[in-house]
Design a protein around this motif. Structure first.
Motif, PDB file in Angstrom:
ATOM      1  N   HIS A  23      35.948  47.020  30.027  1.00  0.00           N
ATOM      2  CA  HIS A  23      37.098  46.523  30.769  1.00  0.00           C
ATOM      3  C   HIS A  23      36.932  45.018  30.927  1.00  0.00           C
ATOM      4  CE1 HIS A  23      40.385  46.623  33.741  1.00  0.00           C
ATOM      5  NE2 HIS A  23      39.689  45.672  34.338  1.00  0.00           N
ATOM      6  N   MET A  24      37.864  44.262  30.382  1.00  0.00           N
ATOM      7  CA  MET A  24      37.775  42.799  30.475  1.00  0.00           C
ATOM      8  C   MET A  24      39.055  42.248  31.082  1.00  0.00           C
ATOM      9  SD  MET A  24      36.819  39.997  27.497  1.00  0.00           S
ATOM     10  CE  MET A  24      38.360  39.880  26.607  1.00  0.00           C
ATOM     11  N   SER A  25      38.888  41.203  31.870  1.00  0.00           N
ATOM     12  CA  SER A  25      40.028  40.615  32.555  1.00  0.00           C
ATOM     13  C   SER A  25      40.065  39.118  32.262  1.00  0.00           C
ATOM     14  CB  SER A  25      39.867  40.880  34.057  1.00  0.00           C
ATOM     15  OG  SER A  25      40.949  40.356  34.753  1.00  0.00           O
ATOM     16  N   LEU A  26      41.231  38.607  31.877  1.00  0.00           N
ATOM     17  CA  LEU A  26      41.395  37.168  31.633  1.00  0.00           C
ATOM     18  C   LEU A  26      42.454  36.663  32.592  1.00  0.00           C
ATOM     19  CD1 LEU A  26      41.800  37.302  27.730  1.00  0.00           C
ATOM     20  CD2 LEU A  26      39.694  36.961  28.998  1.00  0.00           C
ATOM     21  N   SER A  27      42.153  35.550  33.268  1.00  0.00           N
ATOM     22  CA  SER A  27      43.162  35.005  34.174  1.00  0.00           C
ATOM     23  C   SER A  27      43.134  33.491  34.144  1.00  0.00           C
ATOM     24  CB  SER A  27      42.939  35.515  35.597  1.00  0.00           C
ATOM     25  OG  SER A  27      41.612  35.287  36.000  1.00  0.00           O
ATOM     26  N   SER A  28      44.302  32.924  34.398  1.00  0.00           N
ATOM     27  CA  SER A  28      44.420  31.467  34.393  1.00  0.00           C
ATOM     28  C   SER A  28      45.686  31.091  35.133  1.00  0.00           C
ATOM     29  CB  SER A  28      44.466  30.953  32.959  1.00  0.00           C
ATOM     30  OG  SER A  28      44.672  29.549  32.942  1.00  0.00           O
ATOM     31  N   SER A  29      45.701  29.851  35.663  1.00  0.00           N
ATOM     32  CA  SER A  29      46.931  29.383  36.293  1.00  0.00           C
ATOM     33  C   SER A  29      47.834  28.748  35.246  1.00  0.00           C
ATOM     34  CB  SER A  29      46.591  28.382  37.402  1.00  0.00           C
ATOM     35  OG  SER A  29      45.833  27.333  36.826  1.00  0.00           O
ATOM     36  N   ARG A  30      47.285  28.517  34.042  1.00  0.00           N
ATOM     37  CA  ARG A  30      48.092  27.911  32.973  1.00  0.00           C
ATOM     38  C   ARG A  30      48.353  28.948  31.893  1.00  0.00           C
ATOM     39  NH1 ARG A  30      46.591  21.868  33.335  1.00  0.00           N
ATOM     40  NH2 ARG A  30      47.598  21.614  31.317  1.00  0.00           N
ATOM     41  N   LEU A  31      49.608  29.260  31.670  1.00  0.00           N
ATOM     42  CA  LEU A  31      49.988  30.317  30.729  1.00  0.00           C
ATOM     43  C   LEU A  31      49.567  29.964  29.298  1.00  0.00           C
ATOM     44  CD1 LEU A  31      51.304  33.035  30.320  1.00  0.00           C
ATOM     45  CD2 LEU A  31      53.518  31.895  30.107  1.00  0.00           C
ATOM     46  N   ASP A  32      49.768  28.704  28.908  1.00  0.00           N
ATOM     47  CA  ASP A  32      49.411  28.299  27.542  1.00  0.00           C
ATOM     48  C   ASP A  32      47.919  28.499  27.294  1.00  0.00           C
ATOM     49  OD1 ASP A  32      51.643  25.540  26.582  1.00  0.00           O
ATOM     50  OD2 ASP A  32      51.972  27.669  26.958  1.00  0.00           O
ATOM     51  N   ASN A  33      47.100  28.148  28.286  1.00  0.00           N
ATOM     52  CA  ASN A  33      45.648  28.326  28.118  1.00  0.00           C
ATOM     53  C   ASN A  33      45.295  29.796  28.009  1.00  0.00           C
ATOM     54  OD1 ASN A  33      45.925  25.589  28.949  1.00  0.00           O
ATOM     55  ND2 ASN A  33      43.741  25.583  29.438  1.00  0.00           N
ATOM     56  N   LEU A  34      45.933  30.624  28.813  1.00  0.00           N
ATOM     57  CA  LEU A  34      45.667  32.060  28.742  1.00  0.00           C
ATOM     58  C   LEU A  34      46.045  32.587  27.362  1.00  0.00           C
ATOM     59  CD1 LEU A  34      44.722  34.615  30.160  1.00  0.00           C
ATOM     60  CD2 LEU A  34      47.070  34.992  30.917  1.00  0.00           C
ATOM     61  N   ASN A  35      47.173  32.121  26.836  1.00  0.00           N
ATOM     62  CA  ASN A  35      47.592  32.586  25.518  1.00  0.00           C
ATOM     63  C   ASN A  35      46.675  32.096  24.421  1.00  0.00           C
ATOM     64  OD1 ASN A  35      49.861  34.339  25.723  1.00  0.00           O
ATOM     65  ND2 ASN A  35      51.015  32.618  26.541  1.00  0.00           N
ATOM     66  N   ARG A  36      46.150  30.876  24.586  1.00  0.00           N
ATOM     67  CA  ARG A  36      45.177  30.382  23.602  1.00  0.00           C
ATOM     68  C   ARG A  36      43.929  31.269  23.665  1.00  0.00           C
ATOM     69  NH1 ARG A  36      44.140  28.333  18.764  1.00  0.00           N
ATOM     70  NH2 ARG A  36      43.339  26.191  18.735  1.00  0.00           N
ATOM     71  N   GLN A  37      43.516  31.616  24.877  1.00  0.00           N
ATOM     72  CA  GLN A  37      42.342  32.479  25.031  1.00  0.00           C
ATOM     73  C   GLN A  37      42.582  33.850  24.406  1.00  0.00           C
ATOM     74  OE1 GLN A  37      38.950  31.869  26.797  1.00  0.00           O
ATOM     75  NE2 GLN A  37      39.048  33.271  25.064  1.00  0.00           N
ATOM     76  N   LEU A  38      43.816  34.352  24.579  1.00  0.00           N
ATOM     77  CA  LEU A  38      44.133  35.676  24.029  1.00  0.00           C
ATOM     78  C   LEU A  38      44.031  35.707  22.505  1.00  0.00           C
ATOM     79  CD1 LEU A  38      47.117  36.818  26.300  1.00  0.00           C
ATOM     80  CD2 LEU A  38      44.928  37.981  26.028  1.00  0.00           C
ATOM     81  N   GLN A  39      44.093  34.518  21.871  1.00  0.00           N
ATOM     82  CA  GLN A  39      43.966  34.480  20.412  1.00  0.00           C
ATOM     83  C   GLN A  39      42.526  34.736  19.970  1.00  0.00           C
ATOM     84  OE1 GLN A  39      45.581  30.706  19.140  1.00  0.00           O
ATOM     85  NE2 GLN A  39      47.697  31.426  19.282  1.00  0.00           N
ATOM     86  N   PHE A  40      41.603  34.719  20.930  1.00  0.00           N
ATOM     87  CA  PHE A  40      40.191  34.849  20.569  1.00  0.00           C
ATOM     88  C   PHE A  40      39.571  36.138  21.090  1.00  0.00           C
ATOM     89  CE2 PHE A  40      40.091  30.894  18.632  1.00  0.00           C
ATOM     90  CZ  PHE A  40      40.609  29.910  19.450  1.00  0.00           C
ATOM     91  N   VAL A  41      40.406  37.063  21.560  1.00  0.00           N
ATOM     92  CA  VAL A  41      39.867  38.314  22.100  1.00  0.00           C
ATOM     93  C   VAL A  41      39.318  39.167  20.964  1.00  0.00           C
ATOM     94  CG1 VAL A  41      40.482  40.503  23.201  1.00  0.00           C
ATOM     95  CG2 VAL A  41      41.324  38.345  24.146  1.00  0.00           C
ATOM     96  N   THR A  42      38.113  39.688  21.158  1.00  0.00           N
ATOM     97  CA  THR A  42      37.505  40.541  20.140  1.00  0.00           C
ATOM     98  C   THR A  42      37.273  41.941  20.690  1.00  0.00           C
ATOM     99  OG1 THR A  42      35.243  40.006  20.814  1.00  0.00           O
ATOM    100  CG2 THR A  42      36.265  38.584  19.147  1.00  0.00           C
ATOM    101  N   TYR A  43      37.202  42.908  19.746  1.00  0.00           N
ATOM    102  CA  TYR A  43      36.853  44.283  20.090  1.00  0.00           C
ATOM    103  C   TYR A  43      35.649  44.660  19.254  1.00  0.00           C
ATOM    104  CZ  TYR A  43      36.991  49.382  20.109  1.00  0.00           C
ATOM    105  OH  TYR A  43      36.663  50.708  20.211  1.00  0.00           O
ATOM    106  N   SER A  44      34.639  45.254  19.902  1.00  0.00           N
ATOM    107  CA  SER A  44      33.454  45.723  19.180  1.00  0.00           C
ATOM    108  C   SER A  44      33.308  47.212  19.422  1.00  0.00           C
ATOM    109  CB  SER A  44      32.195  45.030  19.703  1.00  0.00           C
ATOM    110  OG  SER A  44      32.288  43.646  19.547  1.00  0.00           O
ATOM    111  N   ASN A  45      33.278  47.992  18.352  1.00  0.00           N
ATOM    112  CA  ASN A  45      33.053  49.428  18.511  1.00  0.00           C
ATOM    113  C   ASN A  45      31.589  49.662  18.874  1.00  0.00           C
ATOM    114  OD1 ASN A  45      32.163  51.989  16.317  1.00  0.00           O
ATOM    115  ND2 ASN A  45      33.379  52.395  18.147  1.00  0.00           N
ATOM    116  N   THR A  46      31.340  50.451  19.903  1.00  0.00           N
ATOM    117  CA  THR A  46      29.955  50.691  20.339  1.00  0.00           C
ATOM    118  C   THR A  46      29.519  52.139  20.203  1.00  0.00           C
ATOM    119  OG1 THR A  46      30.817  50.937  22.573  1.00  0.00           O
ATOM    120  CG2 THR A  46      29.910  48.782  21.991  1.00  0.00           C
ATOM    121  N   ILE A  47      30.467  53.062  20.087  1.00  0.00           N
ATOM    122  CA  ILE A  47      30.091  54.470  19.937  1.00  0.00           C
ATOM    123  C   ILE A  47      30.432  54.881  18.523  1.00  0.00           C
ATOM    124  CG2 ILE A  47      30.502  56.813  20.750  1.00  0.00           C
ATOM    125  CD1 ILE A  47      31.026  55.689  23.483  1.00  0.00           C
ATOM    126  N   PHE A  48      29.390  55.195  17.739  1.00  0.00           N
ATOM    127  CA  PHE A  48      29.584  55.447  16.316  1.00  0.00           C
ATOM    128  C   PHE A  48      30.360  56.731  16.049  1.00  0.00           C
ATOM    129  CE2 PHE A  48      28.730  55.317  11.865  1.00  0.00           C
ATOM    130  CZ  PHE A  48      28.697  56.645  11.494  1.00  0.00           C
TER     131      PHE A  48
END
Lengths: 537, 537
Positions: free
Chosen positions: A209-234
């Motif tokens: 569970h990950m949470s991203l927050s910011s007071s600047r929408l553009d920065n949050l959207n830039r951050q959302l471009q870098f979100v990764t998912y890693s599978n951990t249960i084979f």
């Protein structure tokens, strides 16, 4: 002598640090194994859970009336299915004799009444486990809600087991506010970021569970471009559902978790045929099964050799007192006596090493019109996996045995199987060819596809469409009527002698107790393919 | 006599209408065939088109800087792949001797320089065609835009070929306006409505493009609950992309078009074993391949019979001058001399008719610890398809040969194959068992799954992991170390006599020109599986 005092401390140091070092290395490598639960869930997945039926239309509009459009409503899947003869549009006299017969078989009836309940229960348990092995959250219905400020990928996300990807397409388009927050939750993997953007607070990076927050929408959207998912249960083939959430809005999407799909290509090292022609011996293996009909088999082989002297012929032979077939490019396999028809077919195809295999029955005869190049050309130029030809009887009548197969989903009673002579469409560019579901026993096919479907060795005697039924959704089947093979005559004159082999052949092929064979096929349709009944048009 | 005048007109009427009726019936049944184009598209699908890479992050935020988080960014798939030995964390002295060797193979090098370009071109063409056969619009990335008034299903829609379904979940949540309109467009099918709602105008019902409009939003939404999709262009396994559109907004979703998935169950008619135990002879067939080692084979069989007197044993035999193995429940299949290792394995599994098959090598020996019930229990209780045991040498050392396999996607050069000894997780409820990708040659497996993957008969001599590589994403593989089988000793004392068969066996199994066999395997990795290179940890 002056070196001595220096050496002692060094030695002591090594004697202490080296074992310690190795000890910690061992500890580090022995970190406790993660545990995975692959046991079947009980009571399992209800079929309704997977079917679209589980979605309930909003009650909000229930008060608005409607008028059913029968011609369309009649096409929709019913709840359950039934095998019935369709009433003919016009009841003509002598219809029975003018048109072919429609036959209906109810498979449950092949079992004794006392065992039916138990068998259905066992079958249902097998089926539930099959569903759990073959389904994942990638099959569940998901609805994208309207008017959500969330933007996200709804299809096309794949990650290999225990690997990491960037999740593309995530964005928040929310109206102006003090703080913008987006939460992500998964089950079989964790979230993180490949890069960090200023003025964005990240909580739970590396967690489910990950949470991203910011007071600047553009920065949050830039951050959302870098979100990764890693599978951990084979798991070699499953999917994870991601929940995306922002104030008052939720969205779901799926990431498929799967090992890379490994292709099974037949790129040839051999030189292709001279310009414009195909190297048939390099591309095709002829496969057949024989049983006590060596005269016919030898006639087949000698007819093949007239036109294709170097093509490999694979023969599965379950005759009693088998005879060796001599000749170059001939592979003969000897089976236990009477092991069976589909067992023999499965054996023959299991030995093919070329890109294509041509199935022939052992009583076919090649003629000048048996142009394998035409069949190869079709499989080289189209996405078809299998293309049937036409088998020509001595009477001149030839058959492609094109038939359509469809399955109507039933409930716990099982599904309903329909077969009907015919085809779907003509192939663009190949006016003598059509697309269909099943064909005659004279066909060229991609070896890997036929091997993948297989001929079920449980079918010991007469069987044919069972192969195409097992292949539904897997094989793309075509049929061309301009490539023919002759069928050695079955017409027996009353005064010709009948040899012993032929008698035994007939006993197996046309058993007096053909009832036993029909029962075997029905048992398999019921217990193996989970059919309730069959309509043959 | 008075009947005559009445009969004549009736006869005339029949003589006219009956032929006319039949004529029109024929015309109606001969309606022109629809044509379908199944030819390969040229130049084909670029891999990038299918990969997530094709999605470009919005330029809107490009000005906002970021700081790369190396530990995560390093996990992402690279552009292309390379097979390299990883540098050890600590460079210990004598590391070469303490740790096992990492080997790297570049497959292209097995071909002569002059032929490499041509082979790569041919392989790429085969691969492009494979992609076109196996991919559809269900694999393409789709992004759901934010703030759209459209509500629609993003996953879970399936229709059988040429059948009809209701499209669930469609809704328009638009702000108040004079006229609300929704348009639907498809390619492989048409839209219609199962029921008609007042005050909604429908245009294009029964067409590939349908438009619904109304001045009342509730009525339009009620109508949207009855929208149907009918597939009109047959394909046994593909998908259609639907475009949903309303003023200024667009959304896309996919409907999978596929024949019903037919299960291949092994529900047994036989009575299950007495309460709490398994009927091993009803559930398991033992499969093996033999070559010139009848003494070892007979020892194997006699050891099996000590514990399982009635289990069927299937033997694929490509020996020269084969010997018949007598005994009940033994099926022996005779192949052309030296046809090959994987050909023999493929033959043996092609003949199995029970739910599970147990693979054993012909020089194994069953002991009291070879408890097949334990292996059956695991496959009965979990979603595993295959579970390996442990093979115990005379020295007491036993191996499960658990190894992980992963594939890194490369470009046109091919993919990179990595194998590494080890496993992923321990199985919940089965503390002696783990999940992995490949195991030793002693395993129990679901017959239908092993038959589906198959042992490639092109692998004539030594091969092992090729089966598990072909099975990636298909087989769910486990390994338990508490079920063992003994391995007949390979230790040969200098003074024992060596018989002819054993000499020939060694020539085939450990050929002086083992180089030729390694080359064959590398050729296949390159041309068949489209690998560039391999790292073996």
């Amino acid at each position: 002598m002056s070196m001595r005092p220096v050496r002692n401390p060094l030695c002591c140091l090594l004697l202490v640090t080296l074992p310690l070092g190795i000890f910690f290395l061992c500890l580090w490598s022995l970190k406790p194994d993660r545990v995975v639960d692959v046991r079947y869930r009980f009571p399992g997945i209800s079929e309704g859970h997977l079917r679209q039926a589980v979605w309930e239309p909003s009650e909000k509009y229930a008060h608005i009336s409607y008028k059913v459009k029968e011609i369309v409503a009649g096409l929709l899947p019913k709840n359950g299915c039934r095998c019935e003869k369709e009433e003919p549009v016009i009841n003509l006299p002598f219809a029975k004799h003018l048109f072919h017969q429609v036959s209906v078989q109810q498979f449950e009836q092949v079992f004794r009444e006392t065992e039916r309940e138990e068998l259905k229960k066992r079958r249902e348990q097998e089926y539930q486990q099959f569903l759990q092995r073959s389904h994942s959250s990638a099959d569940v219905m998901i609805i994208a809600k309207a008017n959500t400020p969330l933007e996200y990928p709804t299809q096309g996300l794949h990650v290999q087991p225990l690997k990491t990807i960037v999740i593309p397409g995530l964005s928040l388009q929310a109206p102006s506010r003090k703080l913008y927050r987006v939460n992500l939750t998964a089950t079989l993997g964790t979230f993180d970021v490949a890069a960090e953007v200023d003025e964005v607070t990240i909580r739970g990076d590396g967690q489910v569970h990950m949470s991203l927050s910011s007071s600047r929408l553009d920065n949050l959207n830039r951050q959302l471009q870098f979100v990764t998912y890693s599978n951990t249960i084979f798991n070699p083939n499953t999917a994870d559902t991601v929940q995306l959430e922002t104030d008052g809005h939720q969205a779901f999407f799926v990431i498929k978790i799967r090992h890379a799909t490994i292709p099974k290509l037949y790129s040839s090292e051999d030189q292709p045929g001279s310009k414009g022609s195909y190297n048939i011996s390099g591309l095709v293996t002829i496969a057949t099964k024989t049983f006590l009909r060596y005269d016919k088999l030898r006639e087949l082989i000698s007819s093949i050799r007239k036109y294709y002297p170097n093509v490999t012929i694979v023969i599965a032979d379950d005759s009693d007192k088998p005879q060796k077939i001599e000749g170059d490019f001939i592979e003969q396999y000897f089976m236990p006596f009477g092991k069976g028809w589909f067992a023999g077919r499965n054996l023959a195809i299991s030995q093919v090493t070329t890109k294509y295999l041509l199935w022939v029955d052992d009583d076919f005869i090649f003629t000048a019109n048996t142009k394998l190049e035409k069949l190869v050309n079709i499989l080289e130029k189209t996405t078809l996996d299998l293309v049937g030809g036409a088998v020509r009887e001595k009477t001149g009548f030839s058959t492609t045995f094109r038939h359509q197969i469809s399955v109507e989903q039933g409930g716990e009673e099982g599904d309903c199987l329909h077969t009907r002579m015919g085809h779907y469409h003509v192939l663009q560019g190949f006016p003598n060819c059509v697309v269909t579901d099943g064909v005659v026993n004279f066909f060229l096919a991609r070896t890997d596809k036929v091997q993948r479907v297989g001929f079920d060795p449980r079918l010991t005697r007469v069987a044919h469409s069972e192969f195409f039924i097992d292949g539904l959704g897997i094989l793309h089947v075509g049929s061309c009527d301009d490539v023919t093979v002759d069928h050695a005559t079955k017409i027996k004159l009353p005064w010709s002698s009948v040899d012993e082999n032929e008698k035994t052949y007939k006993e197996f092929r046309y058993p007096k107790s053909s009832e036993a064979n029909v029962q075997l096929k029905q048992r398999l349709f019921y217990l193996k393919n989970r059919f309730k009944c069959m309509v043959r048009d």
